[in-house]
Design a protein around this motif. Structure first.
Motif, PDB file in Angstrom:
ATOM      1  N   ALA A 282     -18.830 107.613  52.490  1.00  0.00           N
ATOM      2  CA  ALA A 282     -19.447 108.256  51.775  1.00  0.00           C
ATOM      3  C   ALA A 282     -20.566 108.775  52.620  1.00  0.00           C
ATOM      4  CB  ALA A 282     -20.417 107.072  50.883  1.00  0.00           C
ATOM      5  N   LYS A 283     -21.031 108.505  53.541  1.00  0.00           N
ATOM      6  CA  LYS A 283     -22.059 109.463  54.262  1.00  0.00           C
ATOM      7  C   LYS A 283     -21.523 110.720  54.757  1.00  0.00           C
ATOM      8  CE  LYS A 283     -24.773 108.763  58.618  1.00  0.00           C
ATOM      9  NZ  LYS A 283     -24.626 109.917  59.497  1.00  0.00           N
ATOM     10  N   GLU A 284     -20.029 110.790  55.080  1.00  0.00           N
ATOM     11  CA  GLU A 284     -19.443 111.960  55.702  1.00  0.00           C
ATOM     12  C   GLU A 284     -19.283 112.887  54.408  1.00  0.00           C
ATOM     13  OE1 GLU A 284     -15.139 113.590  57.619  1.00  0.00           O
ATOM     14  OE2 GLU A 284     -15.731 111.712  57.697  1.00  0.00           O
ATOM     15  N   ALA A 285     -18.887 112.209  53.106  1.00  0.00           N
ATOM     16  CA  ALA A 285     -19.066 113.307  52.042  1.00  0.00           C
ATOM     17  C   ALA A 285     -20.210 113.556  51.746  1.00  0.00           C
ATOM     18  CB  ALA A 285     -18.383 112.407  50.735  1.00  0.00           C
ATOM     19  N   ASP A 286     -21.312 112.958  51.937  1.00  0.00           N
ATOM     20  CA  ASP A 286     -22.626 113.430  51.706  1.00  0.00           C
ATOM     21  C   ASP A 286     -23.007 114.423  52.714  1.00  0.00           C
ATOM     22  OD1 ASP A 286     -25.347 112.785  50.231  1.00  0.00           O
ATOM     23  OD2 ASP A 286     -25.870 112.603  52.282  1.00  0.00           O
ATOM     24  N   GLU A 287     -23.069 114.548  53.982  1.00  0.00           N
ATOM     25  CA  GLU A 287     -23.073 115.352  54.532  1.00  0.00           C
ATOM     26  C   GLU A 287     -22.246 116.765  54.557  1.00  0.00           C
ATOM     27  OE1 GLU A 287     -21.865 113.571  58.464  1.00  0.00           O
ATOM     28  OE2 GLU A 287     -23.715 112.438  58.583  1.00  0.00           O
ATOM     29  N   ARG A 288     -21.065 116.559  54.075  1.00  0.00           N
ATOM     30  CA  ARG A 288     -20.283 117.704  53.678  1.00  0.00           C
ATOM     31  C   ARG A 288     -20.731 118.441  52.522  1.00  0.00           C
ATOM     32  NH1 ARG A 288     -14.805 118.253  55.990  1.00  0.00           N
ATOM     33  NH2 ARG A 288     -14.417 116.624  57.527  1.00  0.00           N
ATOM     34  N   LEU A 289     -21.175 117.657  51.694  1.00  0.00           N
ATOM     35  CA  LEU A 289     -21.647 118.324  50.388  1.00  0.00           C
ATOM     36  C   LEU A 289     -23.072 119.117  50.456  1.00  0.00           C
ATOM     37  CD1 LEU A 289     -20.321 115.727  47.621  1.00  0.00           C
ATOM     38  CD2 LEU A 289     -19.473 117.922  48.153  1.00  0.00           C
ATOM     39  N   ARG A 290     -23.657 118.264  51.380  1.00  0.00           N
ATOM     40  CA  ARG A 290     -25.022 118.974  51.587  1.00  0.00           C
ATOM     41  C   ARG A 290     -25.081 120.228  52.187  1.00  0.00           C
ATOM     42  NH1 ARG A 290     -30.027 115.425  52.679  1.00  0.00           N
ATOM     43  NH2 ARG A 290     -29.699 113.514  51.619  1.00  0.00           N
ATOM     44  N   ARG A 291     -23.819 120.427  53.063  1.00  0.00           N
ATOM     45  CA  ARG A 291     -23.519 121.726  53.853  1.00  0.00           C
ATOM     46  C   ARG A 291     -23.144 122.450  52.822  1.00  0.00           C
ATOM     47  NH1 ARG A 291     -21.396 118.408  58.382  1.00  0.00           N
ATOM     48  NH2 ARG A 291     -19.471 118.695  57.513  1.00  0.00           N
ATOM     49  N   VAL A 292     -22.357 122.251  51.713  1.00  0.00           N
ATOM     50  CA  VAL A 292     -22.060 123.292  50.675  1.00  0.00           C
ATOM     51  C   VAL A 292     -23.182 123.920  49.990  1.00  0.00           C
ATOM     52  CG1 VAL A 292     -21.164 123.246  48.380  1.00  0.00           C
ATOM     53  CG2 VAL A 292     -20.048 122.088  50.111  1.00  0.00           C
TER      54      VAL A 292
END
Length: 132
Positions: free
Chosen positions: A117-127
């Protein structure tokens, strides 16, 4: 980028919803996400209820690698997938909202899901950050 309790949002000015959708889709792809579903809420409400609604689109985004890892940890986590991205006409432009995966996955008491979830969160914030 403004944080909400269950997501993040950013207002894009000077562009149509179609232009923003293309930018969001490209930014998602750069982070390993594809768009699996697209729901045109405006068209659906018009067709089913004869209601006029502002342009509002829900994109169901999925990163296959992250999804596989999450499903391996808990097969029922599919109930929380995909990650939704909302594009809607709002005052002053197009409002892009992206779900916070950490908040979404907080309902599952499985510590092995936390880094996913943390990795997905970081990726989506970069989006969102990539949208300018």
């Amino acid at each position: 980028m403004q944080a909400q309790t269950y997501g993040y949002e950013k207002r894009i000015t000077g562009a149509s919803l179609d232009v923003v959708r293309a930018k969001v889709t490209a930014a998602l792809a750069a982070e390993g996400f594809g768009v699996l579903t697209e729901i045109d809420v405006k068209a659906t409400l018009k067709k089913k209820l004869e209601l006029d609604f502002r342009p509002y689109v829900i994109l169901g985004a999925c990163n296959p690698t992250l999804a596989h890892r999450a499903l391996e940890a808990d097969p029922q986590v599919g109930l929380l997938l995909p990650c939704n991205v909302v594009l809607q006409q709002a005052e002053g432009g197009i409002l892009v909202s992206i779900v916070n995966p950490q908040m979404m996955f907080s309902v599952v008491a499985k510590p092995e899901l936390e880094p996913i979830a943390k990795e997905a969160d970081e990726r989506l914030r970069r989006v969102l950050a990539a949208l300018g």
